[in-house]
Design a protein around this motif. Sequence first.
Motif, PDB file in Angstrom:
ATOM      1  N   UNK A   1       0.816  -1.211   0.000  1.00 26.10           N
ATOM      2  CA  UNK A   1       0.000   0.000   0.000  1.00 26.10           C
ATOM      3  C   UNK A   1       0.850   1.261   0.000  1.00 26.10           C
ATOM      4  N   UNK A   2       2.135   1.123   0.370  1.00 27.76           N
ATOM      5  CA  UNK A   2       3.079   2.249   0.458  1.00 27.76           C
ATOM      6  C   UNK A   2       2.575   3.344   1.399  1.00 27.76           C
ATOM      7  N   UNK A   3       1.821   2.936   2.396  1.00 30.74           N
ATOM      8  CA  UNK A   3       1.225   3.905   3.320  1.00 30.74           C
ATOM      9  C   UNK A   3       2.053   4.127   4.577  1.00 30.74           C
ATOM     10  N   UNK A   4       2.873   3.142   4.937  1.00 27.41           N
ATOM     11  CA  UNK A   4       3.579   3.215   6.218  1.00 27.41           C
ATOM     12  C   UNK A   4       5.078   3.306   5.997  1.00 27.41           C
ATOM     13  N   UNK A   5       5.759   3.825   7.000  1.00 23.24           N
ATOM     14  CA  UNK A   5       7.212   3.840   6.978  1.00 23.24           C
ATOM     15  C   UNK A   5       7.734   2.436   7.305  1.00 23.24           C
ATOM     16  N   UNK A   6       8.883   2.020   6.748  1.00 19.05           N
ATOM     17  CA  UNK A   6       9.768   2.861   5.935  1.00 19.05           C
ATOM     18  C   UNK A   6       9.425   2.887   4.445  1.00 19.05           C
ATOM     19  N   UNK A   7       8.321   2.222   4.050  1.00 19.17           N
ATOM     20  CA  UNK A   7       8.011   2.102   2.624  1.00 19.17           C
ATOM     21  C   UNK A   7       7.925   3.451   1.930  1.00 19.17           C
ATOM     22  N   UNK A   8       7.083   4.334   2.441  1.00 21.87           N
ATOM     23  CA  UNK A   8       6.867   5.606   1.762  1.00 21.87           C
ATOM     24  C   UNK A   8       8.132   6.453   1.719  1.00 21.87           C
ATOM     25  N   UNK A   9       8.897   6.438   2.801  1.00 24.81           N
ATOM     26  CA  UNK A   9      10.140   7.205   2.831  1.00 24.81           C
ATOM     27  C   UNK A   9      11.175   6.669   1.867  1.00 24.81           C
ATOM     28  N   UNK A  10      11.279   5.359   1.769  1.00 23.47           N
ATOM     29  CA  UNK A  10      12.268   4.760   0.877  1.00 23.47           C
ATOM     30  C   UNK A  10      11.915   4.993  -0.584  1.00 23.47           C
ATOM     31  N   UNK A  11      10.657   4.796  -0.931  1.00 22.64           N
ATOM     32  CA  UNK A  11      10.237   4.941  -2.318  1.00 22.64           C
ATOM     33  C   UNK A  11      10.537   6.347  -2.844  1.00 22.64           C
ATOM     34  N   UNK A  12      10.474   7.314  -1.969  1.00 25.32           N
ATOM     35  CA  UNK A  12      10.724   8.708  -2.371  1.00 25.32           C
ATOM     36  C   UNK A  12      12.151   8.925  -2.853  1.00 25.32           C
ATOM     37  N   UNK A  13      13.048   7.984  -2.556  1.00 29.84           N
ATOM     38  CA  UNK A  13      14.443   8.111  -2.981  1.00 29.84           C
ATOM     39  C   UNK A  13      14.689   7.581  -4.386  1.00 29.84           C
ATOM     40  N   UNK A  14      13.679   6.999  -5.013  1.00 29.70           N
ATOM     41  CA  UNK A  14      13.839   6.485  -6.373  1.00 29.70           C
ATOM     42  C   UNK A  14      13.753   7.636  -7.368  1.00 29.70           C
ATOM     43  N   UNK A  15      14.764   7.768  -8.213  1.00 25.07           N
ATOM     44  CA  UNK A  15      14.789   8.849  -9.211  1.00 25.07           C
ATOM     45  C   UNK A  15      14.996   8.300 -10.619  1.00 25.07           C
ATOM     46  N   UNK A  16      14.763   7.011 -10.787  1.00 23.38           N
ATOM     47  CA  UNK A  16      14.973   6.386 -12.090  1.00 23.38           C
ATOM     48  C   UNK A  16      13.864   6.711 -13.081  1.00 23.38           C
ATOM     49  N   UNK A  17      13.867   5.994 -14.183  1.00 24.63           N
ATOM     50  CA  UNK A  17      12.993   6.311 -15.306  1.00 24.63           C
ATOM     51  C   UNK A  17      11.560   5.822 -15.114  1.00 24.63           C
ATOM     52  N   UNK A  18      11.396   4.603 -14.621  1.00 20.14           N
ATOM     53  CA  UNK A  18      10.068   3.990 -14.592  1.00 20.14           C
ATOM     54  C   UNK A  18       9.674   3.514 -13.202  1.00 20.14           C
ATOM     55  N   UNK A  19       8.545   4.003 -12.725  1.00 19.52           N
ATOM     56  CA  UNK A  19       7.926   3.489 -11.506  1.00 19.52           C
ATOM     57  C   UNK A  19       6.690   2.721 -11.921  1.00 19.52           C
ATOM     58  N   UNK A  20       6.654   1.435 -11.575  1.00 17.84           N
ATOM     59  CA  UNK A  20       5.515   0.563 -11.886  1.00 17.84           C
ATOM     60  C   UNK A  20       4.921   0.080 -10.570  1.00 17.84           C
ATOM     61  N   UNK A  21       3.611   0.193 -10.438  1.00 21.84           N
ATOM     62  CA  UNK A  21       2.936  -0.257  -9.215  1.00 21.84           C
ATOM     63  C   UNK A  21       1.880  -1.288  -9.577  1.00 21.84           C
ATOM     64  N   UNK A  22       2.020  -2.484  -9.014  1.00 20.31           N
ATOM     65  CA  UNK A  22       1.050  -3.559  -9.209  1.00 20.31           C
ATOM     66  C   UNK A  22       0.477  -3.896  -7.837  1.00 20.31           C
ATOM     67  N   UNK A  23      -0.743  -3.469  -7.598  1.00 18.13           N
ATOM     68  CA  UNK A  23      -1.359  -3.630  -6.277  1.00 18.13           C
ATOM     69  C   UNK A  23      -2.875  -3.580  -6.453  1.00 18.13           C
ATOM     70  N   UNK A  24      -3.580  -4.359  -5.673  1.00 24.28           N
ATOM     71  CA  UNK A  24      -5.042  -4.400  -5.820  1.00 24.28           C
ATOM     72  C   UNK A  24      -5.681  -3.044  -5.526  1.00 24.28           C
TER      73      UNK A  24
END
Length: 244
Positions: free
Chosen positions: A193-216
Amino acid sequence: MDNVITQLKEIVDASERIVFFTGAGVSVASGIPDFRSAGGLYDAIEQKGASPEYLLSHDYLREDPVGFMEFCHQYLLFADKKPNPVHEWMAQLEAQGHSLGVITQNIDGLHSDAGSQKVDELHGTLNRFYCIQDSHTYTKSEVIDQYLLRCPESNGPIRPDIVLYGEMLNEQTIFSALNKLQKADTLIVLGSSLLVQPASGLISNFTGQNLVIINRDPTPFDRNAQLVIHDDMVSVIKQLQNHQ
């Protein structure tokens, strides 16, 4: 759906440094109960009149180490759960040199069981147990098969190598995850869900080309993603593998 699978295949095929970020949804696909979803593990424990946070805390381990291990046997250790096609797909891409590895919120150890070598387990793993008194180590299979509650060598308390409530995340694991995210050209999020830490904080450090999210369900990062798929991830990955 064919168009979405085509987009996903194009992104995967064009990527050289994929990083996977996985949450409970990947484990649910292997039959492991989600912790916080309705009807999940949290609800089951609460119905017995206990606080899940306390039973998964360093305080409870210290106060009643045998009770803590009995809780682990009842609610956390699943001898019959195996990696699913999503775990296996990630391990294959790593073996083929297309992936930098996995960052996971899960503690079940199924990524390693599937063959992934570069796994940052943010909350630790149930694949390893150790004696607090003499550091003797045990595998999950040994703990389950022998129904270990204390260390056979020293009779000291044993525990899983996971991060309990009241404990800090492992700094080396966090640094390794950040390093992966900073090098990645593609980040694929699966079952989080990327709602809780450390998930949301870590994801914010991605600066690459493609972000893909597969989640219900939708996540706070959907609007930033190049591709969002709200569908069953096992079905999605099987379609991807069969797509020509």
